[in-house]
Design a protein around this motif. Sequence first.
Motif, PDB file in Angstrom:
ATOM      1  N   ASN A 196     -82.701  61.510  -0.668  1.00 52.10           N
ATOM      2  CA  ASN A 196     -83.672  62.204   0.170  1.00 52.10           C
ATOM      3  C   ASN A 196     -84.749  61.211   0.579  1.00 52.10           C
ATOM      4  O   ASN A 196     -85.206  60.408  -0.243  1.00 52.10           O
ATOM      5  CB  ASN A 196     -84.328  63.367  -0.580  1.00 52.10           C
ATOM      6  CG  ASN A 196     -83.351  64.503  -0.826  1.00 52.10           C
ATOM      7  OD1 ASN A 196     -82.642  64.932   0.069  1.00 52.10           O
ATOM      8  ND2 ASN A 196     -83.320  64.993  -2.060  1.00 52.10           N
ATOM      9  N   LEU A 208     -83.925  62.045   5.636  1.00 48.52           N
ATOM     10  CA  LEU A 208     -82.579  62.134   5.072  1.00 48.52           C
ATOM     11  C   LEU A 208     -82.558  63.253   4.038  1.00 48.52           C
ATOM     12  O   LEU A 208     -83.527  63.429   3.290  1.00 48.52           O
ATOM     13  CB  LEU A 208     -82.175  60.811   4.409  1.00 48.52           C
ATOM     14  CG  LEU A 208     -82.099  59.578   5.316  1.00 48.52           C
ATOM     15  CD1 LEU A 208     -81.919  58.324   4.470  1.00 48.52           C
ATOM     16  CD2 LEU A 208     -80.970  59.713   6.331  1.00 48.52           C
ATOM     17  N   GLU A 209     -81.453  63.976   3.985  1.00 44.10           N
ATOM     18  CA  GLU A 209     -81.360  65.102   3.066  1.00 44.10           C
ATOM     19  C   GLU A 209     -80.026  65.078   2.322  1.00 44.10           C
ATOM     20  O   GLU A 209     -78.953  65.185   2.930  1.00 44.10           O
ATOM     21  CB  GLU A 209     -81.498  66.422   3.822  1.00 44.10           C
ATOM     22  CG  GLU A 209     -81.455  67.647   2.920  1.00 44.10           C
ATOM     23  CD  GLU A 209     -81.681  68.928   3.686  1.00 44.10           C
ATOM     24  OE1 GLU A 209     -81.535  70.008   3.089  1.00 44.10           O
ATOM     25  OE2 GLU A 209     -82.009  68.866   4.891  1.00 44.10           O
ATOM     26  N   GLN A 210     -80.090  64.879   1.018  1.00 48.24           N
ATOM     27  CA  GLN A 210     -78.929  64.964   0.134  1.00 48.24           C
ATOM     28  C   GLN A 210     -77.755  64.114   0.656  1.00 48.24           C
ATOM     29  O   GLN A 210     -76.614  64.571   0.748  1.00 48.24           O
ATOM     30  CB  GLN A 210     -78.487  66.420  -0.040  1.00 48.24           C
ATOM     31  CG  GLN A 210     -79.481  67.285  -0.801  1.00 48.24           C
ATOM     32  CD  GLN A 210     -79.620  66.846  -2.263  1.00 48.24           C
ATOM     33  OE1 GLN A 210     -78.651  66.834  -3.023  1.00 48.24           O
ATOM     34  NE2 GLN A 210     -80.835  66.455  -2.645  1.00 48.24           N
ATOM     35  N   VAL A 211     -78.061  62.872   0.986  1.00 50.72           N
ATOM     36  CA  VAL A 211     -77.040  61.960   1.515  1.00 50.72           C
ATOM     37  C   VAL A 211     -76.258  61.358   0.350  1.00 50.72           C
ATOM     38  O   VAL A 211     -76.827  60.656  -0.489  1.00 50.72           O
ATOM     39  CB  VAL A 211     -77.688  60.857   2.375  1.00 50.72           C
ATOM     40  CG1 VAL A 211     -76.660  59.783   2.735  1.00 50.72           C
ATOM     41  CG2 VAL A 211     -78.300  61.463   3.625  1.00 50.72           C
ATOM     42  N   ARG A 260     -78.981  63.145   9.644  1.00 53.33           N
ATOM     43  CA  ARG A 260     -79.874  63.554   8.556  1.00 53.33           C
ATOM     44  C   ARG A 260     -79.089  63.884   7.294  1.00 53.33           C
ATOM     45  O   ARG A 260     -79.477  63.526   6.201  1.00 53.33           O
ATOM     46  CB  ARG A 260     -80.776  64.721   8.962  1.00 53.33           C
ATOM     47  CG  ARG A 260     -81.871  65.006   7.936  1.00 53.33           C
ATOM     48  CD  ARG A 260     -83.036  65.759   8.559  1.00 53.33           C
ATOM     49  NE  ARG A 260     -82.635  66.917   9.304  1.00 53.33           N
ATOM     50  CZ  ARG A 260     -82.396  68.116   8.736  1.00 53.33           C
ATOM     51  NH1 ARG A 260     -82.553  68.264   7.445  1.00 53.33           N
ATOM     52  NH2 ARG A 260     -82.043  69.130   9.478  1.00 53.33           N
ATOM     53  N   ARG A 261     -77.978  64.576   7.439  1.00 51.93           N
ATOM     54  CA  ARG A 261     -77.051  64.826   6.341  1.00 51.93           C
ATOM     55  C   ARG A 261     -75.731  64.132   6.652  1.00 51.93           C
ATOM     56  O   ARG A 261     -75.440  63.790   7.790  1.00 51.93           O
ATOM     57  CB  ARG A 261     -76.781  66.330   6.174  1.00 51.93           C
ATOM     58  CG  ARG A 261     -78.010  67.197   5.996  1.00 51.93           C
ATOM     59  CD  ARG A 261     -77.596  68.670   5.867  1.00 51.93           C
ATOM     60  NE  ARG A 261     -78.732  69.556   5.754  1.00 51.93           N
ATOM     61  CZ  ARG A 261     -79.349  70.146   6.776  1.00 51.93           C
ATOM     62  NH1 ARG A 261     -78.919  69.917   8.021  1.00 51.93           N
ATOM     63  NH2 ARG A 261     -80.377  70.946   6.582  1.00 51.93           N
ATOM     64  N   SER A 276     -85.628  64.868  12.567  1.00 54.21           N
ATOM     65  CA  SER A 276     -85.948  65.189  11.185  1.00 54.21           C
ATOM     66  C   SER A 276     -86.840  66.421  11.103  1.00 54.21           C
ATOM     67  O   SER A 276     -87.676  66.685  11.965  1.00 54.21           O
ATOM     68  CB  SER A 276     -86.636  64.004  10.537  1.00 54.21           C
ATOM     69  OG  SER A 276     -85.869  62.841  10.698  1.00 54.21           O
TER      70      SER A 276
END
Length: 248
Positions: free
Chosen positions: A21, A30-33, A217-218, A244
Motif C-alpha cells: 500500500n 497503490l492498494e494491496q499490490v 492501482r491494484r 488514485s
Amino acid sequence: MTAATQVLPVCGPRIEFEAINLELGRTRILEQVSFSVAAGSVHAIVGPNGGGKSSLIKTLLGQMPHQGRLAMHWPSEREVIGYVPQALEFDRGLPMTVDDFMAAMCQRQPAFLGLSKRVQPAIEAALTHVGMLDKRKRRMGALSGGERQRVLLAQGLIPEPQLLVLDEPMSALDEAGIRVFEHLLASWRRSGTTVLWIEHDLEAVLRLADRVTGLSRRVLFDAAPAQALTPERLLGLFSVHPRSESLA
C-alpha cells in the motif's frame, strides 16, 4: 546438453511484492499490490497513466514509503541494481558531452577531470553496446531523443547490474534504437539478469516479456504474455479509472 534442456545462469534476484500500500497525504496510490518477479526473468508492468507503475518502481528503489512486504532474494552477496528512467531532464544549453554525462553518472572522480582509467573500459563497452561510442564527444543537448535514451541505457549498464529496472525505455527510441534495446534484452536474459520493465508498447511486451503484470492501482492480472494481453483483460485494465483514491 541440448539447447532444449540447457539451463540458463541466474545472477539476478527474485522479488516479492506482498500487500503493498502506498499513500501520499490522503491519496491512495497503490492498494494491496501483490505479485512476484522470478529471478533472471524479464517481467513487464503495463497499465494506464496514473495507475501507479512508476510509484511502484520508486517504492522498490527505496524512494517512496510504503506499507506491506517487499523482499529481494539475491543469489550472492553482490547486489547491484541498474535503473534507466523514462527521460532525462537537463539544460540542453549545457556544454556536457556524452563522455561528461557518463563520467558524472558512473565514477567518483569529478567529471571535469575526464574519464577515470578505472571505469573508462566499462564506459566504452556500454556505449558500444548501445551504438553511441562514435558520438561520445557530442553534446547531450545536440542528441536526438532516441540517442539520449540510448545513453541512459548505457549508464544503466555500469556497473554490470543483477537487477535492471526500466521505466518505459522504448518511449523515445527510433527503429535502430529499438533493435539495440531488443538485443540488450536478449543478452540480459542469457546472463540471468532480472529485468523489471514498465512499458506501454504492448506488442513489444507480448514478444519480449516472460511475464506481465497489469497494474491500475491494484493488480488486475499477472500471467504469461499470451494469457495476460487478451482483448478482454486489456479492456478491463485500461477502462478502469486509474486515478488514485482520496482516503475517507
